[in-house]
Design a protein around this motif. Structure first.
Motif, PDB file in Angstrom:
ATOM      1  N   GLY A   1       0.794  -1.211   0.000  1.00 25.71           N
ATOM      2  CA  GLY A   1       0.000   0.000   0.000  1.00 25.71           C
ATOM      3  C   GLY A   1       0.827   1.262   0.000  1.00 25.71           C
ATOM      4  N   TRP A   2       2.093   1.181  -0.410  1.00 30.26           N
ATOM      5  CA  TRP A   2       2.961   2.356  -0.457  1.00 30.26           C
ATOM      6  C   TRP A   2       2.736   3.095  -1.776  1.00 30.26           C
ATOM      7  N   VAL A   3       2.549   4.397  -1.687  1.00 34.47           N
ATOM      8  CA  VAL A   3       2.280   5.198  -2.880  1.00 34.47           C
ATOM      9  C   VAL A   3       3.623   5.644  -3.469  1.00 34.47           C
ATOM     10  N   MET A   4       4.249   4.770  -4.203  1.00 37.15           N
ATOM     11  CA  MET A   4       5.479   5.078  -4.926  1.00 37.15           C
ATOM     12  C   MET A   4       5.692   4.005  -5.974  1.00 37.15           C
ATOM     13  N   ASP A   5       6.579   4.291  -6.928  1.00 38.93           N
ATOM     14  CA  ASP A   5       6.890   3.298  -7.947  1.00 38.93           C
ATOM     15  C   ASP A   5       8.221   2.632  -7.622  1.00 38.93           C
ATOM     16  N   ALA A   6       8.618   1.710  -8.475  1.00 43.47           N
ATOM     17  CA  ALA A   6       9.839   0.939  -8.219  1.00 43.47           C
ATOM     18  C   ALA A   6      11.075   1.828  -8.243  1.00 43.47           C
ATOM     19  N   ALA A   7      11.109   2.814  -9.151  1.00 44.52           N
ATOM     20  CA  ALA A   7      12.276   3.705  -9.226  1.00 44.52           C
ATOM     21  C   ALA A   7      12.427   4.531  -7.953  1.00 44.52           C
ATOM     22  N   THR A   8      11.313   5.012  -7.415  1.00 46.89           N
ATOM     23  CA  THR A   8      11.374   5.782  -6.174  1.00 46.89           C
ATOM     24  C   THR A   8      11.865   4.925  -5.019  1.00 46.89           C
ATOM     25  N   PHE A   9      11.407   3.677  -4.978  1.00 46.48           N
ATOM     26  CA  PHE A   9      11.874   2.788  -3.911  1.00 46.48           C
ATOM     27  C   PHE A   9      13.357   2.481  -4.057  1.00 46.48           C
ATOM     28  N   ARG A  10      13.824   2.298  -5.294  1.00 45.24           N
ATOM     29  CA  ARG A  10      15.256   2.078  -5.497  1.00 45.24           C
ATOM     30  C   ARG A  10      16.051   3.307  -5.047  1.00 45.24           C
ATOM     31  N   GLY A  11      15.491   4.502  -5.284  1.00 47.14           N
ATOM     32  CA  GLY A  11      16.158   5.701  -4.785  1.00 47.14           C
ATOM     33  C   GLY A  11      16.211   5.729  -3.274  1.00 47.14           C
ATOM     34  N   ARG A  12      15.136   5.327  -2.620  1.00 50.66           N
ATOM     35  CA  ARG A  12      15.162   5.242  -1.156  1.00 50.66           C
ATOM     36  C   ARG A  12      16.178   4.206  -0.695  1.00 50.66           C
ATOM     37  N   GLN A  13      16.240   3.080  -1.401  1.00 51.42           N
ATOM     38  CA  GLN A  13      17.220   2.055  -1.050  1.00 51.42           C
ATOM     39  C   GLN A  13      18.641   2.592  -1.206  1.00 51.42           C
ATOM     40  N   LEU A  14      18.873   3.378  -2.264  1.00 44.89           N
ATOM     41  CA  LEU A  14      20.180   3.993  -2.456  1.00 44.89           C
ATOM     42  C   LEU A  14      20.502   4.966  -1.324  1.00 44.89           C
ATOM     43  N   ALA A  15      19.503   5.739  -0.893  1.00 46.96           N
ATOM     44  CA  ALA A  15      19.721   6.672   0.218  1.00 46.96           C
ATOM     45  C   ALA A  15      20.059   5.919   1.508  1.00 46.96           C
ATOM     46  N   TRP A  16      19.367   4.803   1.746  1.00 47.39           N
ATOM     47  CA  TRP A  16      19.696   3.979   2.920  1.00 47.39           C
ATOM     48  C   TRP A  16      21.127   3.460   2.822  1.00 47.39           C
ATOM     49  N   ALA A  17      21.541   3.049   1.637  1.00 45.64           N
ATOM     50  CA  ALA A  17      22.907   2.550   1.466  1.00 45.64           C
ATOM     51  C   ALA A  17      23.933   3.651   1.728  1.00 45.64           C
ATOM     52  N   VAL A  18      23.651   4.854   1.244  1.00 41.28           N
ATOM     53  CA  VAL A  18      24.574   5.971   1.494  1.00 41.28           C
ATOM     54  C   VAL A  18      24.668   6.267   2.986  1.00 41.28           C
ATOM     55  N   VAL A  19      23.535   6.247   3.669  1.00 38.31           N
ATOM     56  CA  VAL A  19      23.551   6.460   5.115  1.00 38.31           C
ATOM     57  C   VAL A  19      24.330   5.349   5.817  1.00 38.31           C
ATOM     58  N   GLY A  20      24.169   4.114   5.337  1.00 38.95           N
ATOM     59  CA  GLY A  20      24.935   3.012   5.922  1.00 38.95           C
ATOM     60  C   GLY A  20      26.434   3.189   5.734  1.00 38.95           C
ATOM     61  N   VAL A  21      26.838   3.632   4.540  1.00 36.55           N
ATOM     62  CA  VAL A  21      28.261   3.897   4.298  1.00 36.55           C
ATOM     63  C   VAL A  21      28.770   5.004   5.213  1.00 36.55           C
ATOM     64  N   ALA A  22      27.949   6.050   5.399  1.00 33.22           N
ATOM     65  CA  ALA A  22      28.343   7.136   6.297  1.00 33.22           C
ATOM     66  C   ALA A  22      28.476   6.652   7.734  1.00 33.22           C
ATOM     67  N   VAL A  23      27.558   5.792   8.158  1.00 34.40           N
ATOM     68  CA  VAL A  23      27.654   5.243   9.518  1.00 34.40           C
ATOM     69  C   VAL A  23      28.911   4.383   9.659  1.00 34.40           C
ATOM     70  N   GLY A  24      29.220   3.589   8.626  1.00 32.20           N
ATOM     71  CA  GLY A  24      30.449   2.801   8.671  1.00 32.20           C
ATOM     72  C   GLY A  24      31.691   3.675   8.729  1.00 32.20           C
ATOM     73  N   GLY A  25      31.704   4.777   7.943  1.00 37.79           N
ATOM     74  CA  GLY A  25      32.838   5.695   8.017  1.00 37.79           C
ATOM     75  C   GLY A  25      32.956   6.347   9.376  1.00 37.79           C
ATOM     76  N   LEU A  26      31.822   6.708   9.989  1.00 36.03           N
ATOM     77  CA  LEU A  26      31.849   7.280  11.327  1.00 36.03           C
ATOM     78  C   LEU A  26      32.377   6.267  12.347  1.00 36.03           C
TER      79      LEU A  26
END
Length: 310
Positions: A95-120
């Protein structure tokens, strides 16, 4: 020549990050840069007068549109990763109002945050003097874990919503059958059920009623709802309703039968889940309770033998 060690580099990263955050906070208080012009703000409200065919040129002016750039990144990441069909199905089930590309963008943002947390984490380890060479792989590992957690969150949301819809299906079908038995039509029954009840399935029925009100046929709206959910029980019930509408069969009897079948499916699923839970209950019994029982039974005898008593 001055040599910088890992500790100095870590301090530089911490101080640079703090300085960058401070500058971003200061800039956020300044007047907004690149604000849309007056012509761009009022164009959507007068386009039917000035340009009814939608031929107005782009009024954004020079500069980079961050939203358009980020949307392009999402589309490229989604095309590179693939699996858009599966992601779109889970998004619709959740029931999420988004398409697959938007979700992939969110997944990419989560990955970037994970990399930042690993660097920290590496910076903290360096400051504590416990950093090793293996710590270099920590940022990519954290990024992959964050991306996987984003996908797992979507899957869990889809499964939870599908379970709720399957639980609501027998009640909704019986309610529809009751309305039809009282003399209402199928569309009026759907409108009454969707307006009187709350839940995931009734929300989908509200979408169906809205689609019928905007010009779609009832059969097409129900079929679209079945395709978007892709739940076998719901698809089977909707197919039976559409077939009964096309053939002129009594809908109340069909809905009663579908409600009975749905309850039988729910009962069968409950029995299957109970069987799996029984197996899961053996895990603490075998790995915790049984070893402790053996230990309590054997340890006193071993202790007495080692002391030479008896």
């Amino acid at each position: 020549m001055i040599a910088f060690g890992p500790t100095d580099l870590a301090y530089a990263v911490v101080l640079g990050t703090a300085f960058g955050l401070g500058m971003c906070l200061l800039l956020s208080l300044a007047p907004r840069w690149g604000a849309p012009s007056l012509s761009r703000r009022i164009a959507p409200y007068i386009r039917d007068i000035t340009d009814p065919r939608g031929m107005t040129p782009d009024l954004r002016g020079p500069g980079v549109d961050i939203g358009t750039w980020w949307r392009g990144v999402q589309v490229r990441v989604s095309a590179a990763i693939g699996g858009s069909t599966s992601v779109q199905r889970r998004l619709q089930q959740a029931g999420w109002v988004m398409d697959a590309a938007t979700f992939r963008g969110r997944q990419l943002a989560w990955a970037v945050v994970g990399v930042a947390v690993g660097g920290l984490a590496i910076v903290v380890l360096v400051l504590l003097g416990r950093a090793t060479t293996a710590a270099v792989v920590l940022p990519p590992i954290c990024g992959v874990i964050a991306a996987l957690l984003c996908g797992a969150h979507l899957t869990a949301a889809a499964r939870a919503r599908v379970a709720r819809i399957e639980e609501e299906l027998p009640t909704v079908l019986e309610f529809l059958a009751l309305c039809l038995s009282a003399g209402e039509g199928i569309l009026d029954s759907l409108r009454r059920v969707s307006g009187a009840a709350t839940g995931e399935l009734t929300g989908e029925l509200r979408v169906v009623v809205l689609a019928v009100g905007t010009g779609s046929t009832l059969a097409e709206s129900l079929a679209h709802a079945a395709r978007s959910l892709e739940i076998p029980a719901v698809t089977r019930s909707i197919d039976q309703i559409v077939a009964a509408i096309d053939r002129g069969a009594p809908l109340a009897h069909v809905l009663h039968s579908q409600a009975l079948d749905a309850r039988e499916d729910a009962k069968r699923g409950l029995i299957e889940r109970a069987g799996r839970k029984e197996i899961y209950m053996l895990i603490p019994l075998v790995f915790l309770i049984l070893p402790l029982s053996v230990l309590f039974a054997v340890f006193p005898g071993i202790f007495i033998l080692r002391l030479g008593i008896g």
